[in-house]
Design a protein around this motif. Structure first.
Motif, PDB file in Angstrom:
ATOM      1  N   THR A 223     -49.908  67.814  -4.269  1.00 22.47           N
ATOM      2  CA  THR A 223     -50.657  67.840  -2.803  1.00 22.47           C
ATOM      3  C   THR A 223     -51.799  69.309  -2.986  1.00 22.47           C
ATOM      4  O   THR A 223     -52.841  69.199  -2.666  1.00 22.47           O
ATOM      5  CB  THR A 223     -49.882  67.881  -1.496  1.00 22.47           C
ATOM      6  N   LEU A 224     -51.171  70.263  -3.255  1.00 26.90           N
ATOM      7  CA  LEU A 224     -51.824  71.596  -3.351  1.00 26.90           C
ATOM      8  C   LEU A 224     -53.002  71.445  -4.326  1.00 26.90           C
ATOM      9  O   LEU A 224     -53.991  71.999  -4.170  1.00 26.90           O
ATOM     10  CB  LEU A 224     -50.912  72.826  -3.463  1.00 26.90           C
TER      11      LEU A 224
ATOM     12  N   TYR B 195     -50.551  75.115 -13.446  1.00 27.82           N
ATOM     13  CA  TYR B 195     -49.444  75.466 -14.468  1.00 27.82           C
ATOM     14  C   TYR B 195     -47.981  74.791 -13.984  1.00 27.82           C
ATOM     15  O   TYR B 195     -47.315  74.324 -14.812  1.00 27.82           O
ATOM     16  CB  TYR B 195     -49.366  76.895 -14.771  1.00 27.82           C
ATOM     17  N   LEU B 196     -47.568  75.258 -12.891  1.00 31.50           N
ATOM     18  CA  LEU B 196     -46.447  74.507 -12.609  1.00 31.50           C
ATOM     19  C   LEU B 196     -46.371  73.255 -12.382  1.00 31.50           C
ATOM     20  O   LEU B 196     -45.367  72.482 -12.679  1.00 31.50           O
ATOM     21  CB  LEU B 196     -46.017  75.080 -10.897  1.00 31.50           C
ATOM     22  N   VAL B 197     -47.523  72.430 -12.031  1.00 34.24           N
ATOM     23  CA  VAL B 197     -47.519  71.104 -12.208  1.00 34.24           C
ATOM     24  C   VAL B 197     -47.200  70.574 -13.523  1.00 34.24           C
ATOM     25  O   VAL B 197     -46.343  69.614 -13.845  1.00 34.24           O
ATOM     26  CB  VAL B 197     -49.041  70.497 -11.447  1.00 34.24           C
ATOM     27  N   TYR B 198     -48.025  71.166 -14.738  1.00 35.27           N
ATOM     28  CA  TYR B 198     -47.903  70.763 -15.797  1.00 35.27           C
ATOM     29  C   TYR B 198     -46.364  71.109 -16.484  1.00 35.27           C
ATOM     30  O   TYR B 198     -45.614  70.298 -16.928  1.00 35.27           O
ATOM     31  CB  TYR B 198     -48.647  71.597 -16.785  1.00 35.27           C
TER      32      TYR B 198
ATOM     33  N   SER C 233     -57.062  71.779  -4.286  1.00 38.34           N
ATOM     34  CA  SER C 233     -57.892  73.005  -5.355  1.00 38.34           C
ATOM     35  C   SER C 233     -57.179  74.133  -4.795  1.00 38.34           C
ATOM     36  O   SER C 233     -57.811  75.372  -4.738  1.00 38.34           O
ATOM     37  CB  SER C 233     -59.401  73.014  -4.989  1.00 38.34           C
ATOM     38  N   VAL C 234     -55.944  74.398  -4.382  1.00 34.28           N
ATOM     39  CA  VAL C 234     -55.334  75.619  -4.050  1.00 34.28           C
ATOM     40  C   VAL C 234     -54.894  76.131  -5.270  1.00 34.28           C
ATOM     41  O   VAL C 234     -54.061  75.454  -5.928  1.00 34.28           O
ATOM     42  CB  VAL C 234     -54.252  75.138  -3.099  1.00 34.28           C
ATOM     43  N   PRO C 235     -55.384  77.274  -5.782  1.00 36.64           N
ATOM     44  CA  PRO C 235     -55.046  77.951  -6.879  1.00 36.64           C
ATOM     45  C   PRO C 235     -53.628  78.448  -7.351  1.00 36.64           C
ATOM     46  O   PRO C 235     -52.953  78.374  -8.182  1.00 36.64           O
ATOM     47  CB  PRO C 235     -56.056  78.931  -7.367  1.00 36.64           C
ATOM     48  N   THR C 236     -52.952  79.201  -6.107  1.00 33.34           N
ATOM     49  CA  THR C 236     -51.898  79.820  -6.190  1.00 33.34           C
ATOM     50  C   THR C 236     -50.962  79.579  -4.996  1.00 33.34           C
ATOM     51  O   THR C 236     -51.582  79.160  -3.956  1.00 33.34           O
ATOM     52  CB  THR C 236     -51.944  81.294  -6.660  1.00 33.34           C
ATOM     53  N   VAL C 237     -49.718  79.568  -4.895  1.00 29.26           N
ATOM     54  CA  VAL C 237     -48.651  79.278  -3.819  1.00 29.26           C
ATOM     55  C   VAL C 237     -47.662  80.406  -3.919  1.00 29.26           C
ATOM     56  O   VAL C 237     -47.253  80.858  -5.198  1.00 29.26           O
ATOM     57  CB  VAL C 237     -48.318  77.976  -3.721  1.00 29.26           C
ATOM     58  N   SER C 238     -47.211  80.876  -2.900  1.00 27.20           N
ATOM     59  CA  SER C 238     -46.095  81.763  -2.923  1.00 27.20           C
ATOM     60  C   SER C 238     -44.732  81.014  -2.616  1.00 27.20           C
ATOM     61  O   SER C 238     -44.868  79.834  -2.392  1.00 27.20           O
ATOM     62  CB  SER C 238     -46.279  82.748  -1.500  1.00 27.20           C
ATOM     63  N   SER C 239     -43.548  81.629  -3.022  1.00 22.80           N
ATOM     64  CA  SER C 239     -42.497  80.851  -3.203  1.00 22.80           C
ATOM     65  C   SER C 239     -42.032  80.359  -1.603  1.00 22.80           C
ATOM     66  O   SER C 239     -41.521  79.236  -1.533  1.00 22.80           O
ATOM     67  CB  SER C 239     -41.308  81.757  -3.818  1.00 22.80           C
TER      68      SER C 239
ATOM     69  N   VAL D  41     -32.525  69.575 -10.864  1.00 26.29           N
ATOM     70  CA  VAL D  41     -33.338  68.308 -11.358  1.00 26.29           C
ATOM     71  C   VAL D  41     -33.750  67.667 -10.193  1.00 26.29           C
ATOM     72  O   VAL D  41     -34.873  67.024 -10.374  1.00 26.29           O
ATOM     73  CB  VAL D  41     -32.563  67.696 -12.577  1.00 26.29           C
ATOM     74  N   ALA D  42     -32.794  67.405  -9.497  1.00 24.02           N
ATOM     75  CA  ALA D  42     -32.988  66.420  -8.133  1.00 24.02           C
ATOM     76  C   ALA D  42     -34.190  66.944  -7.197  1.00 24.02           C
ATOM     77  O   ALA D  42     -34.865  66.382  -6.486  1.00 24.02           O
ATOM     78  CB  ALA D  42     -31.770  66.074  -7.356  1.00 24.02           C
ATOM     79  N   ARG D  43     -34.236  68.355  -7.375  1.00 22.70           N
ATOM     80  CA  ARG D  43     -35.381  69.166  -6.445  1.00 22.70           C
ATOM     81  C   ARG D  43     -36.694  69.021  -7.029  1.00 22.70           C
ATOM     82  O   ARG D  43     -37.586  69.223  -6.433  1.00 22.70           O
ATOM     83  CB  ARG D  43     -34.841  70.574  -6.186  1.00 22.70           C
ATOM     84  N   LEU D  44     -36.620  68.915  -8.405  1.00 19.03           N
ATOM     85  CA  LEU D  44     -38.038  69.091  -9.096  1.00 19.03           C
ATOM     86  C   LEU D  44     -38.922  67.986  -8.599  1.00 19.03           C
ATOM     87  O   LEU D  44     -40.044  68.620  -8.590  1.00 19.03           O
ATOM     88  CB  LEU D  44     -37.606  69.242 -10.889  1.00 19.03           C
ATOM     89  N   PRO D  45     -38.606  66.715  -8.656  1.00 22.39           N
ATOM     90  CA  PRO D  45     -39.811  65.981  -7.916  1.00 22.39           C
ATOM     91  C   PRO D  45     -40.303  66.472  -6.551  1.00 22.39           C
ATOM     92  O   PRO D  45     -41.404  66.141  -6.160  1.00 22.39           O
ATOM     93  CB  PRO D  45     -39.200  64.742  -7.962  1.00 22.39           C
ATOM     94  N   LEU D  46     -39.356  67.187  -5.761  1.00 19.97           N
ATOM     95  CA  LEU D  46     -39.842  67.586  -4.392  1.00 19.97           C
ATOM     96  C   LEU D  46     -41.039  68.581  -4.852  1.00 19.97           C
ATOM     97  O   LEU D  46     -41.931  68.751  -3.744  1.00 19.97           O
ATOM     98  CB  LEU D  46     -38.898  67.957  -3.710  1.00 19.97           C
ATOM     99  N   TYR D  47     -40.657  69.565  -5.657  1.00 21.70           N
ATOM    100  CA  TYR D  47     -41.568  70.527  -5.913  1.00 21.70           C
ATOM    101  C   TYR D  47     -42.927  70.197  -6.497  1.00 21.70           C
ATOM    102  O   TYR D  47     -44.200  70.598  -6.074  1.00 21.70           O
ATOM    103  CB  TYR D  47     -41.178  71.565  -6.890  1.00 21.70           C
ATOM    104  N   LEU D  48     -42.718  69.208  -7.205  1.00 19.28           N
ATOM    105  CA  LEU D  48     -44.064  68.310  -7.958  1.00 19.28           C
ATOM    106  C   LEU D  48     -45.036  67.671  -6.781  1.00 19.28           C
ATOM    107  O   LEU D  48     -46.074  67.807  -7.109  1.00 19.28           O
ATOM    108  CB  LEU D  48     -43.468  67.378  -9.018  1.00 19.28           C
ATOM    109  N   ARG D  49     -44.328  67.051  -6.061  1.00 22.26           N
ATOM    110  CA  ARG D  49     -44.974  66.361  -5.007  1.00 22.26           C
ATOM    111  C   ARG D  49     -45.774  67.420  -4.172  1.00 22.26           C
ATOM    112  O   ARG D  49     -46.933  67.276  -3.897  1.00 22.26           O
ATOM    113  CB  ARG D  49     -44.255  65.592  -4.161  1.00 22.26           C
ATOM    114  N   ALA D  50     -44.976  68.528  -3.812  1.00 27.25           N
ATOM    115  CA  ALA D  50     -45.826  69.392  -2.909  1.00 27.25           C
ATOM    116  C   ALA D  50     -46.687  70.175  -3.605  1.00 27.25           C
ATOM    117  O   ALA D  50     -47.989  70.487  -3.187  1.00 27.25           O
ATOM    118  CB  ALA D  50     -44.757  70.588  -2.636  1.00 27.25           C
ATOM    119  N   LEU D  51     -46.599  70.439  -4.897  1.00 23.66           N
ATOM    120  CA  LEU D  51     -47.579  71.078  -5.919  1.00 23.66           C
ATOM    121  C   LEU D  51     -48.853  70.101  -6.079  1.00 23.66           C
ATOM    122  O   LEU D  51     -50.012  70.556  -6.219  1.00 23.66           O
ATOM    123  CB  LEU D  51     -47.099  71.529  -7.050  1.00 23.66           C
TER     124      LEU D  51
END
Length: 250
Positions: free
Chosen positions: A33-34, A79-82, A38-44, A21-31
């Protein structure tokens, strides 16, 4: 429309670990920005690097959401942002009150990122009667005498405390008694709350002290002992396990 993802409903009954849960906002911030680029997909690997974690940990975290990406394609950014926004509860409007409208409270009130992240500053509250009615960030400050009424009328469940340390616990007690169940505490003190109330503490002085520790340690590691080159050590310099002490004896 193809989204380039493999998805199955999240197994919510398992729960999501607090560390995830503590890392989800970090992923959301990076996503986010992407998404803005207008970046459509991103690798892990790319997303993990942007969020400051390793890719194995990211994939494990996303497995709790039921999102596994597509081999050779990666994760669908929108989709990941959502999905993460939904998991964090950011797809609805959260009214927030800020108590303590000094320099810090006013800065928080003026922060433009609340609205875009699912939060609405419903009220600004301060104990100073001279502040009552004065607009801060376009919102008139209200007196603490009306705190309970404000919380009830706005359906507030999240409170932000930006008061001096001595006032924080009484304010916290009133917030909790009025129905607030989540508190973000900027006051330099530890709050006592009953079970069922979540508190997140933000203490800038502690973070700076931790950075000062690391700076001091780096300086000691770089500076050579008197009479020795930087890379040289002797047996007498080493501790019982062969480690060199952080501070050399005089």
């Amino acid at each position: 429309m193809a989204t380039g993802r493999t998805h199955r409903p999240a197994t919510r009954s398992r729960g999501i670990p607090e560390a995830t849960v503590a890392r989800l906002p970090l992923y959301l911030r990076a996503l986010t920005t992407l998404s803005e680029r207008s970046v459509p997909t991103v690798s892990s690997e790319e997303l993990a690097a942007a969020a400051g974690v390793n890719s194995a940990k990211l994939r494990k975290d996303f497995s709790y959401l039921g999102s596994y990406g597509t081999r050779g394609v990666g994760y669908d950014v929108e989709y990941l942002v959502y999905q993460i926004s939904r998991e964090l509860g950011l797809t609805q409007d959260w009214p927030v009150v800020i108590v303590g409208i000094g320099n810090l409270g006013a800065a928080l009130a003026n922060y433009g990122g609340f609205a875009s992240r699912g939060f609405r500053v419903a009220a600004l509250i301060d104990a100073d009667p001279h502040m009552a009615g004065k607009p801060v960030a376009g919102i008139p400050v209200q007196h603490t005498d009306d705190l309970e009424k404000i919380i009830e009328e706005n359906g507030v469940s999240i409170g932000v405390i930006a008061t001096p340390a001595g006032a924080a616990q009484p304010v916290c007690d009133r917030l909790v008694a009025a129905g607030v169940t989540s508190i973000l505490n900027f006051a330099p003190t530890v709050l006592s709350v009953p079970d069922g109330v979540d508190v997140r503490k933000v203490d800038l002085s502690i973070e700076l002290q931790i950075l000062a520790f690391h700076e001091q340690r780096k300086a000691v590691e770089v500076a050579p002992p008197d009479g020795l080159p930087a890379a040289a050590t002797t047996e007498s310099d080493q501790g019982p396990d062969g480690d060199r002490p952080a501070v050399m004896p005089a």
